[in-house]
Design an enzyme around this catalytic site. Structure first.
Site, PDB file in Angstrom:
ATOM      1  CG  PHE A 181      45.396  38.431  29.774  1.00  0.00           C
ATOM      2  CD1 PHE A 181      45.394  39.335  28.720  1.00  0.00           C
ATOM      3  CD2 PHE A 181      46.600  38.172  30.417  1.00  0.00           C
ATOM      4  CE1 PHE A 181      46.565  39.967  28.322  1.00  0.00           C
ATOM      5  CE2 PHE A 181      47.776  38.796  30.023  1.00  0.00           C
ATOM      6  CZ  PHE A 181      47.762  39.696  28.966  1.00  0.00           C
TER       7      PHE A 181
ATOM      8  CB  ALA B 221      55.736  30.185  28.645  1.00  0.00           C
TER       9      ALA B 221
ATOM     10  CB  ILE C  12      43.383  31.556  32.594  1.00  0.00           C
ATOM     11  CG1 ILE C  12      44.592  30.913  31.914  1.00  0.00           C
ATOM     12  CG2 ILE C  12      42.769  32.654  31.733  1.00  0.00           C
ATOM     13  CD1 ILE C  12      45.772  31.847  31.736  1.00  0.00           C
ATOM     14  CB  THR C  13      41.729  35.640  36.603  1.00  0.00           C
ATOM     15  OG1 THR C  13      42.902  35.422  37.383  1.00  0.00           O
ATOM     16  CG2 THR C  13      40.621  36.143  37.506  1.00  0.00           C
TER      17      THR C  13
ATOM     18  N   GLY D 245      47.069  35.435  68.731  1.00  0.00           N
ATOM     19  CA  GLY D 245      46.502  34.121  68.437  1.00  0.00           C
ATOM     20  C   GLY D 245      45.232  34.198  67.621  1.00  0.00           C
TER      21      GLY D 245
ATOM     22  CD  GLU E  95      47.656  41.722  36.020  1.00  0.00           C
ATOM     23  OE1 GLU E  95      48.041  42.664  35.329  1.00  0.00           O
ATOM     24  OE2 GLU E  95      46.467  41.527  36.273  1.00  0.00           O
TER      25      GLU E  95
END
Length: 395
Positions: free
Chosen positions: A125, A132, A159-160, A353, A376
């Site tokens: 996508f 941008a 972009i995945t 720890g 998103e």
């Protein structure tokens, strides 16, 4: 009104949990260390039907037996054992399949959806660009028509599912002209991953989500058929924003999985770890922090179910308005993701720890959680959208 899951949803949860605990959990830490994207497991997710929960039967999907609530349940259960695999499913369905399913024509759906729904292919996508991000309207990628083809030039980032061996296409936004009001006309396109000029650049070296596939992509004179325009020309930006409404609910579901994992780990550790001869869970300082995790979990899960139920009601053409969906999605996304980040901080503190050591899952969860507040739509964007939904003229 309640948002309890149906018996069918709970049975589905059990199936996905068994898959997650058997096929993913034993390997998650190693995949994280190796930055390994397990394509075979992604394909198994497809065979299990997880990619097709919102798709019609004609494309191999669940049809009427599926819904968006089921998608959220699946993402939550995968995210409970591995946030990387949770985001892989979220992006595959919400960002990969959804734009084509919602805005594609019959030819596009028949071309791309069967393999995507089967888990034999993945789609990316492409909205965000170097200049941008939240200001997606500042898109610089351009698409020009010539000789019956669109020629695309530009770059997208973060972009995945864009550079794996399963990636078949990426939907992208691009400027295609100028509107009468002087603003850019932005349209959406389906770009095949094997198109000449399409390059998935080297994968990012990320803080978390190490087993997720994430790349910047470059488009250099990429020629695609005129028919690869996705939806109506000039409506690409609006289409992608609509896609993000669903994606925000799904990201919130991923956050719920993260909180659940923190709670599970802390309960086990607080019962086993002893100081001064007693389990640390008997100490109010620890017990109260774990109680806070339970509150965040229940509240986040209910917000996700409410938003998913709103989406499903709209999908069947009844009830809520689009504005109600947008508000519910932003509220769920904001609260659940910020709660997840807080939950990982609490879990790391409970472990002391040991929480700082990569051998314990809370360290991986701590790294994975932060991006939930960013992807998103950042938390700031969600607050802006919620304020606008309340009628405030915020800019």
């Amino acid at each position: 009104m309640t948002f309890e899951l149906s018996r069918e949803h709970e049975e589905f949860r059990r199936v996905v949990r068994e898959f997650a605990e058997g096929a993913i959990a034993p390997h998650a830490a190693q995949w994280d260390r190796d930055h390994h994207f397990p394509t075979d497991v992604v394909q198994q997710m497809g065979k299990l039907g997880l990619m097709g929960l919102t798709a019609p039967e004609e494309y191999g999907g669940a049809g009427e037996d599926g819904d968006f609530t089921s998608v959220c349940v699946a993402i939550e259960e995968l995210g409970r054992v591995d946030q990387s695999m949770g985001i892989t499913l979220e992006a595959a369905v919400g960002l990969g399949i959804n734009p084509i399913l919602t805005f594609g024509n019959d030819e596009q759906k028949e071309r791309w959806l069967p393999d995507l729904v089967a888990g034999q292919a993945l789609a990316g996508f492409g909205l965000t660009e170097p200049g941008a991000g939240s200001d997606a309207g500042a898109t610089r990628t351009r698409a020009e028509m010539g000789d019956g083809e669109w020629v695309l030039n530009g770059a997208k980032q973060f972009i995945t599912n864009s550079g794996s061996e399963l990636t078949s296409c990426v939907t992208v936004t691009a400027r295609t002209g100028q509107n009468d009001d002087g603003k850019a006309e932005i349209s959406a396109f389906i770009v095949p991953a094997d198109a000449p000029g399409f390059t998935a650049e080297p994968a990012y070296d990320k803080l978390g989500w190490h087993a997720s596939d994430t790349h910047p992509i470059t488009l250099e004179d990429v020629r695609i058929p005129e028919g690869n325009l996705l939806g109506e020309r000039g409506r690409g930006y609006a289409q992608f924003l609509a896609t993000l409404d669903d994606g925000r609910i799904a990201i919130a579901a991923l956050a719920v999985g993260c909180i659940q994992a923190c709670l599970d780990a802390c309960l086990q550790y607080a019962g086993e770890r002893q100081t001064f001869g007693v389990p640390i869970g008997r100490k109010q300082g620890v017990a109260f922090q774990i109680a806070d995790l339970e509150v965040m979990l229940q509240a986040s899960r209910l917000l996700v179910y409410k938003a998913a139920a709103t989406k499903d009601a709209m999908r069947h053409g009844s009830g809520p308005k689009l504005s109600e969906l947008k508000q519910a999605a932003s509220v769920a996304k904001l609260y659940a993701t910020e709660s997840a980040v807080t939950a990982t901080r609490i879990a790391t503190q409970v472990f002391g720890g040991y929480g700082f050591m990569e051998e314990y899952p809370v360290a991986r969860l701590y790294r994975d959680a932060k991006v939930l507040e960013i992807g998103e739509g950042t938390s700031e964007v969600q607050r802006m959208l919620i304020a606008r939904g309340l009628g405030l003229p915020v800019e």
